[in-house]
Design a protein around this motif. Structure first.
Motif, PDB file in Angstrom:
ATOM      1  N   ALA A  35     -44.031  42.806  52.035  1.00 50.61           N
ATOM      2  CA  ALA A  35     -45.200  43.711  51.296  1.00 50.61           C
ATOM      3  C   ALA A  35     -44.732  45.188  51.591  1.00 50.61           C
ATOM      4  CB  ALA A  35     -46.470  43.584  52.125  1.00 50.61           C
ATOM      5  N   TRP A  36     -44.955  45.830  50.902  1.00 52.26           N
ATOM      6  CA  TRP A  36     -44.833  47.491  51.014  1.00 52.26           C
ATOM      7  C   TRP A  36     -46.000  48.159  51.496  1.00 52.26           C
ATOM      8  CZ3 TRP A  36     -40.082  50.187  51.280  1.00 52.26           C
ATOM      9  CH2 TRP A  36     -39.093  49.463  50.386  1.00 52.26           C
ATOM     10  N   PHE A  37     -45.991  49.223  52.491  1.00 54.33           N
ATOM     11  CA  PHE A  37     -47.149  49.851  53.177  1.00 54.33           C
ATOM     12  C   PHE A  37     -46.484  51.478  52.930  1.00 54.33           C
ATOM     13  CE2 PHE A  37     -49.796  46.579  54.829  1.00 54.33           C
ATOM     14  CZ  PHE A  37     -48.881  45.345  54.871  1.00 54.33           C
ATOM     15  N   ARG A  38     -47.671  52.093  53.051  1.00 54.08           N
ATOM     16  CA  ARG A  38     -47.239  53.600  53.410  1.00 54.08           C
ATOM     17  C   ARG A  38     -48.165  54.217  54.418  1.00 54.08           C
ATOM     18  NH1 ARG A  38     -48.873  55.078  47.074  1.00 54.08           N
ATOM     19  NH2 ARG A  38     -51.223  55.223  47.422  1.00 54.08           N
ATOM     20  N   GLN A  39     -47.856  55.527  54.650  1.00 51.86           N
ATOM     21  CA  GLN A  39     -48.472  56.266  55.588  1.00 51.86           C
ATOM     22  C   GLN A  39     -48.175  57.718  55.524  1.00 51.86           C
ATOM     23  OE1 GLN A  39     -48.099  55.654  59.869  1.00 51.86           O
ATOM     24  NE2 GLN A  39     -50.068  56.337  60.223  1.00 51.86           N
ATOM     25  N   ALA A  40     -49.096  58.296  54.763  1.00 53.36           N
ATOM     26  CA  ALA A  40     -49.157  59.625  54.422  1.00 53.36           C
ATOM     27  C   ALA A  40     -49.720  60.522  55.829  1.00 53.36           C
ATOM     28  CB  ALA A  40     -50.183  60.167  53.594  1.00 53.36           C
ATOM     29  N   PRO A  41     -49.296  61.920  55.819  1.00 58.70           N
ATOM     30  CA  PRO A  41     -49.684  62.587  57.151  1.00 58.70           C
ATOM     31  C   PRO A  41     -50.908  62.642  57.308  1.00 58.70           C
ATOM     32  CG  PRO A  41     -47.948  63.771  55.790  1.00 58.70           C
ATOM     33  CD  PRO A  41     -48.304  62.521  54.988  1.00 58.70           C
ATOM     34  N   GLY A  42     -51.379  62.183  58.666  1.00 54.90           N
ATOM     35  CA  GLY A  42     -52.723  62.312  58.955  1.00 54.90           C
ATOM     36  C   GLY A  42     -53.790  61.301  58.415  1.00 54.90           C
ATOM     37  N   LYS A  43     -53.034  60.219  57.859  1.00 53.49           N
ATOM     38  CA  LYS A  43     -53.739  59.230  57.456  1.00 53.49           C
ATOM     39  C   LYS A  43     -53.272  57.779  58.137  1.00 53.49           C
ATOM     40  CE  LYS A  43     -55.127  61.171  52.946  1.00 53.49           C
ATOM     41  NZ  LYS A  43     -55.009  60.872  51.460  1.00 53.49           N
ATOM     42  N   GLU A  44     -54.058  56.944  57.900  1.00 53.57           N
ATOM     43  CA  GLU A  44     -53.593  55.474  58.285  1.00 53.57           C
ATOM     44  C   GLU A  44     -52.674  54.886  57.371  1.00 53.57           C
ATOM     45  OE1 GLU A  44     -57.816  54.448  61.031  1.00 53.57           O
ATOM     46  OE2 GLU A  44     -57.145  53.035  58.968  1.00 53.57           O
ATOM     47  N   ARG A  45     -51.938  54.028  58.049  1.00 53.68           N
ATOM     48  CA  ARG A  45     -51.236  53.161  56.967  1.00 53.68           C
ATOM     49  C   ARG A  45     -51.839  52.212  55.976  1.00 53.68           C
ATOM     50  NH1 ARG A  45     -46.228  50.061  60.412  1.00 53.68           N
ATOM     51  NH2 ARG A  45     -45.978  52.247  60.920  1.00 53.68           N
ATOM     52  N   GLU A  46     -51.505  52.331  54.894  1.00 52.91           N
ATOM     53  CA  GLU A  46     -52.071  51.573  53.767  1.00 52.91           C
ATOM     54  C   GLU A  46     -51.182  50.442  53.126  1.00 52.91           C
ATOM     55  OE1 GLU A  46     -54.280  53.866  51.104  1.00 52.91           O
ATOM     56  OE2 GLU A  46     -52.176  54.772  50.227  1.00 52.91           O
ATOM     57  N   PHE A  47     -51.689  49.455  52.715  1.00 52.58           N
ATOM     58  CA  PHE A  47     -51.219  48.569  51.833  1.00 52.58           C
ATOM     59  C   PHE A  47     -50.765  49.011  50.578  1.00 52.58           C
ATOM     60  CE2 PHE A  47     -49.900  44.331  50.078  1.00 52.58           C
ATOM     61  CZ  PHE A  47     -50.365  44.307  48.993  1.00 52.58           C
ATOM     62  N   VAL A  48     -49.695  48.761  49.947  1.00 52.77           N
ATOM     63  CA  VAL A  48     -49.268  49.210  48.627  1.00 52.77           C
ATOM     64  C   VAL A  48     -49.035  47.921  47.711  1.00 52.77           C
ATOM     65  CG1 VAL A  48     -47.686  50.412  47.335  1.00 52.77           C
ATOM     66  CG2 VAL A  48     -48.287  51.076  49.353  1.00 52.77           C
ATOM     67  N   ALA A  49     -48.143  46.932  48.184  1.00 51.01           N
ATOM     68  CA  ALA A  49     -47.784  45.650  47.259  1.00 51.01           C
ATOM     69  C   ALA A  49     -47.025  44.811  48.033  1.00 51.01           C
ATOM     70  CB  ALA A  49     -46.802  46.346  46.071  1.00 51.01           C
ATOM     71  N   ALA A  50     -47.227  43.512  47.502  1.00 50.91           N
ATOM     72  CA  ALA A  50     -46.788  42.608  48.105  1.00 50.91           C
ATOM     73  C   ALA A  50     -46.137  41.507  47.031  1.00 50.91           C
ATOM     74  CB  ALA A  50     -47.720  41.735  49.160  1.00 50.91           C
ATOM     75  N   LEU A  51     -45.211  40.691  47.439  1.00 54.67           N
ATOM     76  CA  LEU A  51     -44.601  39.517  46.663  1.00 54.67           C
ATOM     77  C   LEU A  51     -44.512  38.362  47.635  1.00 54.67           C
ATOM     78  CD1 LEU A  51     -42.661  39.042  44.369  1.00 54.67           C
ATOM     79  CD2 LEU A  51     -40.848  39.702  45.677  1.00 54.67           C
ATOM     80  N   SER A  52     -44.755  37.490  46.991  1.00 55.63           N
ATOM     81  CA  SER A  52     -44.855  35.939  47.760  1.00 55.63           C
ATOM     82  C   SER A  52     -43.545  35.447  48.009  1.00 55.63           C
ATOM     83  CB  SER A  52     -45.664  34.888  47.010  1.00 55.63           C
ATOM     84  OG  SER A  52     -45.026  34.532  45.850  1.00 55.63           O
ATOM     85  N   SER A  53     -43.540  34.459  49.102  1.00 63.66           N
ATOM     86  CA  SER A  53     -42.256  33.896  49.328  1.00 63.66           C
ATOM     87  C   SER A  53     -41.851  32.814  48.317  1.00 63.66           C
ATOM     88  CB  SER A  53     -42.480  33.190  50.717  1.00 63.66           C
ATOM     89  OG  SER A  53     -43.423  32.182  50.634  1.00 63.66           O
ATOM     90  N   GLY A  54     -40.631  32.397  48.366  1.00 65.85           N
ATOM     91  CA  GLY A  54     -40.072  31.423  47.506  1.00 65.85           C
ATOM     92  C   GLY A  54     -40.105  31.492  46.087  1.00 65.85           C
ATOM     93  N   ILE A  55     -39.947  30.546  45.278  1.00 65.94           N
ATOM     94  CA  ILE A  55     -39.876  30.525  43.963  1.00 65.94           C
ATOM     95  C   ILE A  55     -41.255  30.505  43.410  1.00 65.94           C
ATOM     96  CG2 ILE A  55     -39.096  28.937  41.673  1.00 65.94           C
ATOM     97  CD1 ILE A  55     -37.175  27.724  43.806  1.00 65.94           C
TER      98      ILE A  55
END
Length: 120
Positions: A35-55
């Motif tokens: 997964a990708w997360f992001r954190q902007a200044p003064g804000k909490e880290r948040e989820f952005v996108a995810a990719l499952s494992s395998g085929i």
């Protein structure tokens, strides 16, 4: 333990594009959802996108990035293609291993992050 290294961040104008990379090492890298997360200044880290494992990989996105961001995997690298970026996308972006059963729950392996700055 999976070692993750992000790259590809930088300064981009609003409406532009950027591709982030998350390179993984360790033989179990492809066994994990990423997964990708992001954190902007003064804000909490948040989820952005995810990719499952395998085929037959499935993807999952934060509502505000749907249609603009795309996550994909090629061998030992997971990419986040960002298009139509907005100033509110400015943040440090991190990749992490997560669970297929819960894409927003990390398993403990994180990269150090890459800065994305979107100018208006």
């Amino acid at each position: 333990q999976v070692h993750l290294v992000e790259s590809g961040g930088g300064l981009v104008q609003a409406g532009g594009s950027l591709r982030l990379s998350c390179a993984g090492s360790g033989r179990i890298f492809n066994d994990w959802a990423i997964a990708w997360f992001r954190q902007a200044p003064g804000k909490e880290r948040e989820f952005v996108a995810a990719l499952s494992s395998g085929i037959g990989e499935s993807t999952y996105y934060k509502d505000s990035v749907k249609g603009r961001f795309s996550i994909s995997r090629d061998k030992n690298t997971v990419y986040l293609q960002m298009t139509g970026v907005k100033p509110e996308d400015t943040a440090v972006y991190y990749c992490a291993t997560v669970y297929d059963s819960d894409f927003e729950k990390t398993s403990g392996s994180w990269g150090k992050g890459t800065q994305v700055t979107v100018s208006s």
